[in-house]
Design a protein around this motif. Structure first.
Motif, mmCIF file in Angstrom:
data_model
loop_
_atom_site.group_PDB
_atom_site.id
_atom_site.type_symbol
_atom_site.label_atom_id
_atom_site.label_comp_id
_atom_site.label_asym_id
_atom_site.label_seq_id
_atom_site.Cartn_x
_atom_site.Cartn_y
_atom_site.Cartn_z
ATOM 1 N N LEU A 1 47.262 39.697 42.045
ATOM 2 C CA LEU A 1 47.670 39.713 43.443
ATOM 3 C C LEU A 1 46.411 39.776 44.299
ATOM 4 N N CYS A 2 46.221 38.748 45.144
ATOM 5 C CA CYS A 2 45.000 38.648 45.926
ATOM 6 C C CYS A 2 45.305 38.472 47.402
ATOM 7 N N THR A 3 44.529 39.150 48.222
ATOM 8 C CA THR A 3 44.506 38.884 49.654
ATOM 9 C C THR A 3 43.308 37.979 49.926
ATOM 10 N N ARG A 4 42.940 37.823 51.180
ATOM 11 C CA ARG A 4 41.778 36.997 51.499
ATOM 12 C C ARG A 4 40.467 37.661 51.074
ATOM 13 N N THR A 5 40.517 38.959 50.832
ATOM 14 C CA THR A 5 39.254 39.669 50.594
ATOM 15 C C THR A 5 39.211 40.451 49.295
ATOM 16 N N ALA A 6 40.340 40.604 48.592
ATOM 17 C CA ALA A 6 40.331 41.446 47.398
ATOM 18 C C ALA A 6 41.422 40.998 46.442
ATOM 19 N N CYS A 7 41.256 41.326 45.158
ATOM 20 C CA CYS A 7 42.239 41.011 44.130
ATOM 21 C C CYS A 7 42.566 42.259 43.317
ATOM 22 N N SER A 8 43.778 42.306 42.828
ATOM 23 C CA SER A 8 44.200 43.411 41.966
ATOM 24 C C SER A 8 43.671 43.208 40.556
ATOM 25 N N PRO A 9 43.666 44.248 39.747
ATOM 26 C CA PRO A 9 43.423 44.051 38.314
ATOM 27 C C PRO A 9 44.571 43.224 37.724
ATOM 28 N N PRO A 10 44.386 42.650 36.547
ATOM 29 C CA PRO A 10 45.489 41.902 35.926
ATOM 30 C C PRO A 10 46.684 42.816 35.661
ATOM 31 N N MET A 11 47.873 42.303 35.949
ATOM 32 C CA MET A 11 49.123 43.034 35.719
ATOM 33 C C MET A 11 49.912 42.274 34.666
ATOM 34 N N ARG A 12 50.339 42.970 33.615
ATOM 35 C CA ARG A 12 50.952 42.295 32.462
ATOM 36 C C ARG A 12 52.399 42.715 32.208
ATOM 37 N N ASP A 13 52.853 43.781 32.812
ATOM 38 C CA ASP A 13 54.200 44.288 32.552
ATOM 39 C C ASP A 13 55.140 43.813 33.658
ATOM 40 N N PRO A 14 56.099 42.944 33.368
ATOM 41 C CA PRO A 14 57.006 42.479 34.423
ATOM 42 C C PRO A 14 57.744 43.615 35.120
ATOM 43 N N ALA A 15 58.108 44.637 34.380
ATOM 44 C CA ALA A 15 58.860 45.739 34.969
ATOM 45 C C ALA A 15 58.033 46.542 35.959
ATOM 46 N N ALA A 16 56.703 46.518 35.791
ATOM 47 C CA ALA A 16 55.835 47.301 36.673
ATOM 48 C C ALA A 16 55.147 46.441 37.723
ATOM 49 N N LEU A 17 55.466 45.152 37.733
ATOM 50 C CA LEU A 17 54.745 44.239 38.621
ATOM 51 C C LEU A 17 54.907 44.614 40.081
ATOM 52 N N ARG A 18 56.131 44.831 40.511
ATOM 53 C CA ARG A 18 56.356 45.098 41.937
ATOM 54 C C ARG A 18 55.736 46.425 42.360
ATOM 55 N N ALA A 19 55.892 47.446 41.531
ATOM 56 C CA ALA A 19 55.332 48.750 41.890
ATOM 57 C C ALA A 19 53.812 48.689 41.972
ATOM 58 N N GLY A 20 53.190 48.043 40.985
ATOM 59 C CA GLY A 20 51.735 47.947 41.018
ATOM 60 C C GLY A 20 51.248 47.099 42.176
ATOM 61 N N GLY A 21 51.936 46.013 42.435
ATOM 62 C CA GLY A 21 51.549 45.166 43.548
ATOM 63 C C GLY A 21 51.734 45.842 44.889
ATOM 64 N N THR A 22 52.791 46.618 45.009
ATOM 65 C CA THR A 22 53.034 47.332 46.263
ATOM 66 C C THR A 22 51.931 48.343 46.541
ATOM 67 N N ARG A 23 51.481 49.029 45.507
ATOM 68 C CA ARG A 23 50.384 49.986 45.698
ATOM 69 C C ARG A 23 49.123 49.265 46.159
ATOM 70 N N PHE A 24 48.856 48.102 45.564
ATOM 71 C CA PHE A 24 47.669 47.341 45.951
ATOM 72 C C PHE A 24 47.774 46.894 47.413
ATOM 73 N N LEU A 25 48.917 46.370 47.806
ATOM 74 C CA LEU A 25 49.084 45.933 49.193
ATOM 75 C C LEU A 25 49.007 47.111 50.157
ATOM 76 N N GLY A 26 49.524 48.253 49.729
ATOM 77 C CA GLY A 26 49.479 49.423 50.601
ATOM 78 C C GLY A 26 48.066 49.861 50.914
ATOM 79 N N ARG A 27 47.149 49.610 49.981
ATOM 80 C CA ARG A 27 45.756 49.963 50.240
ATOM 81 C C ARG A 27 45.061 48.924 51.123
ATOM 82 N N THR A 28 45.689 47.746 51.257
ATOM 83 C CA THR A 28 45.068 46.651 52.000
ATOM 84 C C THR A 28 45.632 46.510 53.406
ATOM 85 N N PHE A 29 46.951 46.620 53.517
ATOM 86 C CA PHE A 29 47.611 46.401 54.804
ATOM 87 C C PHE A 29 48.236 47.695 55.290
#
Length: 699
Positions: free
Chosen positions: A645-673
């Motif tokens: 998951l990438c914004t214009r300025t940063a990318c998340s670590p690789p995410m491999r678990d489909p069940a945890a994808l949304r939660a992990g991505g939400t945390r990453f976005l929360g730190r960005t936006f």
């Protein structure tokens, strides 16, 4: 309680034999004018519209004995180049036949050569008051004789001619345009006209022409937008839309009509995420819950709208575009809440599409009538018909289905089916329906210049902006859910053709259609429709977000999209949209929000890759652009499927678990936006460009 009996329980005033309530003194309180009209699939705010009220039961029989005496009374209600024959199945007296002619250069040339007044009658095959006006007004020998002697009477199917429909939509169907012999506008009439009233209008027009007083009015030229800053334009447009929200009657629109506005609902979901305003999520869900009252409990599908300030008093026609909007918003509600009732309601839309509007070729039809109109001229009103079970309905017959297959309707349905599949990947048959319809569109509607024809057999030169936008959005969404590059290639080809043939570089706006050699006067001057510019802008923005900008290529899609949104931001034009400004608001929101890319990498045949992709699709977000990439193309090949998951300025670590994808991505976005950052992209000068290379996201 069924819809019909709900209406009956309200105890509203007298009913005509056709099931419509007769207007009373309360009409003015409800904002009704002195005429009836049908609602177009994309109506303006119907502040002056009549609303049609239905009732079933024994009272209809009693009223039927009295109401024929009230032949000029009109029921309250608002808003098919083919010639539409007079509706009704009974015989028409030859002396009472209007000499309808198609929209053509010959018709306008004849009017000019013979000094005849031009009458343009815009109708829809499903429109109740269009049928009524045919049966009562145009069948009147006095009216027909006057039209034959002094007028060129042109009839246009609103669904078949989006350009004419756009020009006359504010007057509802039937719309009547009166023009000089040189096709300059004189006046427009809204909805049903009784024989006596219409005759008086026609006689006055004839007398004005005889005495040299019939003159066309001067149309004001379009004005330049007052503000080029899309963030400020968005704020004003959102405020306009918010003013139409009615918390008491639920939904957008402060009239007695309750109309399902899909873009308003979707925008409410967007702003909840982008601005952190949770109240709008609740309003969107409340509106969808109310809208669910319009679902046909027997066959599925959504009735067009409801009246009387409630959601339980419907008009029973079923329009393809309405089904697409309902399917899309029910899917959003399910993806955001996980509540099964929303996906079940979406499936009832799909069931209806499959059972009633699906052509064997894979395309979708246009509409189904509200009433059952028989060949002997008799009518079973929708309020009575749709109160029956399946067996009871079929014993009487099936209301007419308009089997025309138009590009805009099919594009919207494909888009909605793909959105539905994203929310519920187990519904693979929906994706199959979307793929077949897309294949048919590309095979039968595509022109050599890259544009799509409105109808497959349309061999004329006119192409419509609405078709390009709808099919373009469908192609991008099909690419998003399948990862098949051919959809993206076709979308890009279509975008290039639309910019070449429909974009006015001087104003920055798209015009409604390519030049029409058959039109004359004001009818030949191009329109710059707000809603269709907004749809095209969303297509171009969505396409731009899916492209690889790392090869140094200059791609104009985002800049053209924003230019179009600015060009139609004239306050007068936006005010004229009424509550239908929701389509423009959603497009501007799309243009100014800061996106993030969720890229799934891995072998597409690997079940783990498919699981990650499905999890990514199910994460409905105003920010996220879902895409697929082969291992090593943009991100390191780690030997196993992963999502980044990438914004214009940063990318998340690789995410491999489909069940945890949304939660992990939400945390990453929360730190960005943070809340309210949706307006930041343009203010920061980003102008929609992604990083120079996608590989930069992983650094």
């Amino acid at each position: 309680m069924t819809f019909a009996t709900r209406a009956e329980a309200k105890g509203r005033g007298p009913v005509r034999p056709d099931g419509a309530h007769v207007c009373s003194g309360r009409a003015k309180e409800l904002g009704c004018p002195s005429m009836g009209a049908c609602v177009a699939p994309s109506p303006d705010e119907p502040a002056r519209g009549w609303t049609l009220r239905r009732r079933s039961g024994w009272r209809r029989f009693l009223v039927a004995l009295v109401v024929p005496l009230l032949s000029t009374t009109v029921a309250c209600g608002r808003r098919s180049e083919g010639v539409v024959a007079p509706s009704g199945g009974g015989p028409v007296d030859a002396d009472a036949a209007v000499a309808w002619v198609p929209w053509s250069r010959d018709a306008f040339d004849r009017a000019r050569a013979e000094g005849r007044i031009v009458l343009v009658n815009v109708v829809a095959s499903w429109c109740h008051f269009c049928h009524v006006m045919d049966e009562r007004t145009y069948a009147d020998p006095r009216v027909a004789a006057l039209l034959r002697e002094h007028f060129v009477a042109i009839r246009v199917d609103a669904d078949a001619r989006p350009d004419v429909a756009e020009r006359y939509a504010a007057w509802g169907w039937p719309a009547t345009g009166i023009l000089t012999p040189t096709a300059e506008p004189v006046l427009e009439l809204r909805g049903y006209q009784s024989p006596d009233r219409f005759l008086a209008i026609l006689r006055d027009l004839v007398e004005r022409k005889r005495t040299g007083r019939l003159r066309g009015r001067v149309e004001p030229p379009p004005t330049a937008p007052e503000d080029a800053d899309l963030a400020r334009i968005r704020q004003r447009a959102v405020a306009r839309l918010d003013a139409f929200y009615d918390p008491d009657r639920i939904g957008w629109g402060r009239t007695e009509q309750r109309y399902p506005l899909a873009d308003a609902v979707e925008h409410a979901f967007w702003r909840t995420e982008l601005a952190g305003d949770a109240a709008w999520r609740g309003r969107a869900l409340d509106t969808l819950e109310a809208t669910s009252n319009l679902l046909d409990p027997v066959w599925g599908g959504l009735y067009q709208y409801s009246v009387g300030g409630v959601w339980t008093d419907p008009h029973f026609e079923k329009i393809a575009r309405i089904q697409a909007g309902a399917l899309r918003t029910f899917a959003w509600a399910y993806a955001l809440t996980g509540q099964a009732r929303w996906i079940e309601r979406a499936r009832r839309i799909v069931d209806y599409l499959r059972s009633f509007l699906l052509d064997p070729s894979g395309g979708f039809y246009t509409s189904q009538d509200a009433d059952l109109r028989r060949m002997d001229g008799s009518t079973v009103p929708g309020a009575r018909y749709y109160d029956l079970d399946d067996a009871g309905r079929r014993a009487l017959g099936v209301p007419r289905i308009d089997k025309a297959m138009y590009a805009d309707n099919n594009g919207e349905i494909v888009h909605a089916l793909a959105v539905f599949y994203a929310a519920s990947p187990t519904d693979r048959d929906a994706l199959g329906l979307a793929a077949r319809a897309t294949d048919r569109l590309l095979a039968e509607h595509r022109d050599g210049d890259g544009l799509v024809r409105h109808a497959a057999d349309d061999d004329g030169p006119v192409r419509y902006l609405r078709d390009q936008a709808a099919v373009g959005l469908a192609l991008v969404q099909m690419f998003r859910v399948t990862g098949k590059a051919r959809y993206l290639d076709e979308a890009r080809r279509l975008a290039d053709a639309a910019i070449d043939h429909l974009w006015d570089r001087g104003s920055g706006a798209f015009v409604a259609n390519t030049p029409d050699p058959e039109a004359a006067g004001v009818l030949a001057r191009p329109l710059r429709p707000v809603a269709d510019n907004a749809r095209m802008a969303r297509f171009l923005l969505s396409l731009d977000e899916q492209l690889d900008h790392g090869e140094g290529s200059e791609q104009p899609y985002a800049s053209v999209a924003r230019a179009a949104l600015r060009a139609v931001a004239d306050p007068r034009m936006l005010a004229a949209e009424g509550k239908m400004i929701d389509t423009y608001v959603l497009a501007v929101e799309h243009a100014v929000r800061e996106p993030a890319w969720l890229t799934v990498t891995g072998d597409p045949t690997d079940p783990r890759t498919r699981a990650l992709h499905e999890a990514a699709l199910r994460w409905f977000s105003a920010r996220i652009v879902v895409e697929r990439a082969p291992p090593g193309r943009w991100y390191p090949d780690s030997g196993a499927p992963a999502a980044y998951l990438c914004t214009r300025t940063a990318c998340s670590p690789p995410m491999r678990d489909p069940a945890a994808l949304r939660a992990g991505g939400t945390r990453f976005l929360g730190r960005t936006f943070g809340p309210g950052t949706g307006e930041g992209a343009l203010a920061a000068g980003a102008e929609g460009r992604v990083p120079a290379a996608r590989a930069d996201r992983a650094r």
